[in-house]
Design a protein around this motif. Structure first.
Motif, PDB file in Angstrom:
ATOM      1  N   TRP A  50      28.486  49.048  33.941  1.00  0.00           N
ATOM      2  CA  TRP A  50      29.365  47.974  34.413  1.00  0.00           C
ATOM      3  C   TRP A  50      29.357  47.847  35.930  1.00  0.00           C
ATOM      4  O   TRP A  50      29.188  48.828  36.635  1.00  0.00           O
ATOM      5  CB  TRP A  50      30.802  48.226  33.962  1.00  0.00           C
ATOM      6  CG  TRP A  50      30.947  48.143  32.485  1.00  0.00           C
ATOM      7  CD1 TRP A  50      30.908  49.196  31.609  1.00  0.00           C
ATOM      8  CD2 TRP A  50      31.112  46.972  31.711  1.00  0.00           C
ATOM      9  NE1 TRP A  50      31.050  48.734  30.329  1.00  0.00           N
ATOM     10  CE2 TRP A  50      31.181  47.369  30.360  1.00  0.00           C
ATOM     11  CE3 TRP A  50      31.215  45.618  32.016  1.00  0.00           C
ATOM     12  CZ2 TRP A  50      31.348  46.461  29.326  1.00  0.00           C
ATOM     13  CZ3 TRP A  50      31.389  44.724  30.977  1.00  0.00           C
ATOM     14  CH2 TRP A  50      31.451  45.136  29.646  1.00  0.00           C
ATOM     15  N   ASP A  85      31.813  45.899  39.047  1.00  0.00           N
ATOM     16  CA  ASP A  85      32.969  45.091  39.441  1.00  0.00           C
ATOM     17  C   ASP A  85      32.519  44.203  40.596  1.00  0.00           C
ATOM     18  O   ASP A  85      32.159  44.701  41.666  1.00  0.00           O
ATOM     19  CB  ASP A  85      34.133  45.976  39.880  1.00  0.00           C
ATOM     20  CG  ASP A  85      35.370  45.156  40.220  1.00  0.00           C
ATOM     21  OD1 ASP A  85      35.635  44.153  39.536  1.00  0.00           O
ATOM     22  OD2 ASP A  85      36.067  45.528  41.167  1.00  0.00           O
ATOM     23  N   ASP A  89      36.156  31.744  45.540  1.00  0.00           N
ATOM     24  CA  ASP A  89      35.770  30.481  44.916  1.00  0.00           C
ATOM     25  C   ASP A  89      35.907  29.309  45.889  1.00  0.00           C
ATOM     26  O   ASP A  89      36.203  29.491  47.069  1.00  0.00           O
ATOM     27  CB  ASP A  89      36.559  30.237  43.633  1.00  0.00           C
ATOM     28  CG  ASP A  89      38.040  30.029  43.850  1.00  0.00           C
ATOM     29  OD1 ASP A  89      38.474  29.772  44.992  1.00  0.00           O
ATOM     30  OD2 ASP A  89      38.795  30.114  42.859  1.00  0.00           O
ATOM     31  N   ASN A 134      38.509  36.433  43.607  1.00  0.00           N
ATOM     32  CA  ASN A 134      38.351  36.722  42.192  1.00  0.00           C
ATOM     33  C   ASN A 134      37.565  38.012  42.034  1.00  0.00           C
ATOM     34  O   ASN A 134      36.750  38.354  42.884  1.00  0.00           O
ATOM     35  CB  ASN A 134      37.566  35.600  41.503  1.00  0.00           C
ATOM     36  CG  ASN A 134      38.244  34.270  41.650  1.00  0.00           C
ATOM     37  OD1 ASN A 134      39.215  33.990  40.988  1.00  0.00           O
ATOM     38  ND2 ASN A 134      37.744  33.440  42.546  1.00  0.00           N
ATOM     39  N   ASP A 135      37.812  38.709  40.938  1.00  0.00           N
ATOM     40  CA  ASP A 135      36.975  39.846  40.624  1.00  0.00           C
ATOM     41  C   ASP A 135      36.862  39.966  39.122  1.00  0.00           C
ATOM     42  O   ASP A 135      37.725  39.508  38.377  1.00  0.00           O
ATOM     43  CB  ASP A 135      37.489  41.140  41.258  1.00  0.00           C
ATOM     44  CG  ASP A 135      38.727  41.663  40.602  1.00  0.00           C
ATOM     45  OD1 ASP A 135      38.660  42.762  40.047  1.00  0.00           O
ATOM     46  OD2 ASP A 135      39.762  40.972  40.659  1.00  0.00           O
ATOM     47  N   CYS A 136      35.751  40.550  38.681  1.00  0.00           N
ATOM     48  CA  CYS A 136      35.477  40.643  37.257  1.00  0.00           C
ATOM     49  C   CYS A 136      34.499  41.785  37.014  1.00  0.00           C
ATOM     50  O   CYS A 136      33.565  41.985  37.791  1.00  0.00           O
ATOM     51  CB  CYS A 136      34.879  39.318  36.784  1.00  0.00           C
ATOM     52  SG  CYS A 136      34.535  39.274  35.029  1.00  0.00           S
ATOM     53  N   TRP A 137      34.725  42.530  35.944  1.00  0.00           N
ATOM     54  CA  TRP A 137      33.758  43.545  35.520  1.00  0.00           C
ATOM     55  C   TRP A 137      32.736  42.850  34.642  1.00  0.00           C
ATOM     56  O   TRP A 137      33.089  42.146  33.706  1.00  0.00           O
ATOM     57  CB  TRP A 137      34.448  44.648  34.736  1.00  0.00           C
ATOM     58  CG  TRP A 137      35.216  45.584  35.602  1.00  0.00           C
ATOM     59  CD1 TRP A 137      36.532  45.501  35.934  1.00  0.00           C
ATOM     60  CD2 TRP A 137      34.702  46.736  36.271  1.00  0.00           C
ATOM     61  NE1 TRP A 137      36.877  46.533  36.767  1.00  0.00           N
ATOM     62  CE2 TRP A 137      35.772  47.312  36.986  1.00  0.00           C
ATOM     63  CE3 TRP A 137      33.455  47.336  36.345  1.00  0.00           C
ATOM     64  CZ2 TRP A 137      35.622  48.457  37.753  1.00  0.00           C
ATOM     65  CZ3 TRP A 137      33.299  48.476  37.102  1.00  0.00           C
ATOM     66  CH2 TRP A 137      34.379  49.023  37.796  1.00  0.00           C
ATOM     67  N   VAL A 138      31.461  43.042  34.951  1.00  0.00           N
ATOM     68  CA  VAL A 138      30.383  42.440  34.169  1.00  0.00           C
ATOM     69  C   VAL A 138      29.368  43.519  33.786  1.00  0.00           C
ATOM     70  O   VAL A 138      29.241  44.531  34.479  1.00  0.00           O
ATOM     71  CB  VAL A 138      29.674  41.298  34.939  1.00  0.00           C
ATOM     72  CG1 VAL A 138      30.614  40.147  35.196  1.00  0.00           C
ATOM     73  CG2 VAL A 138      29.114  41.796  36.251  1.00  0.00           C
TER      74      VAL A 138
END
Length: 51
Positions: free
Chosen positions: A14, A16, A21, A27-31
């Motif tokens: 994973w 982070d 934007d 914004n942050d997101c685990w991908v």
């Protein structure tokens, strides 16, 4: 979706990612790590989060 941002934490599985934007919202997101690519030389563009 393509997002230009920074990896803040990562493991083998994973990553982070944090980015800003069009409305200047953070914004942050685990991908999944397999979906993340490092930009090539001269490919960096756009707005980034400043610390």
């Amino acid at each position: 979706m393509e997002v230009h941002g920074y990896a803040t934490f990562y493991s083998k599985e994973w990553v982070d990612v944090i980015w800003t934007d069009d409305n200047f919202q953070h914004n942050d997101c685990w991908v999944p790590a397999a979906d993340v690519t490092r930009p090539g030389e001269g490919e960096r563009r756009g707005r980034y989060v400043q610390f």
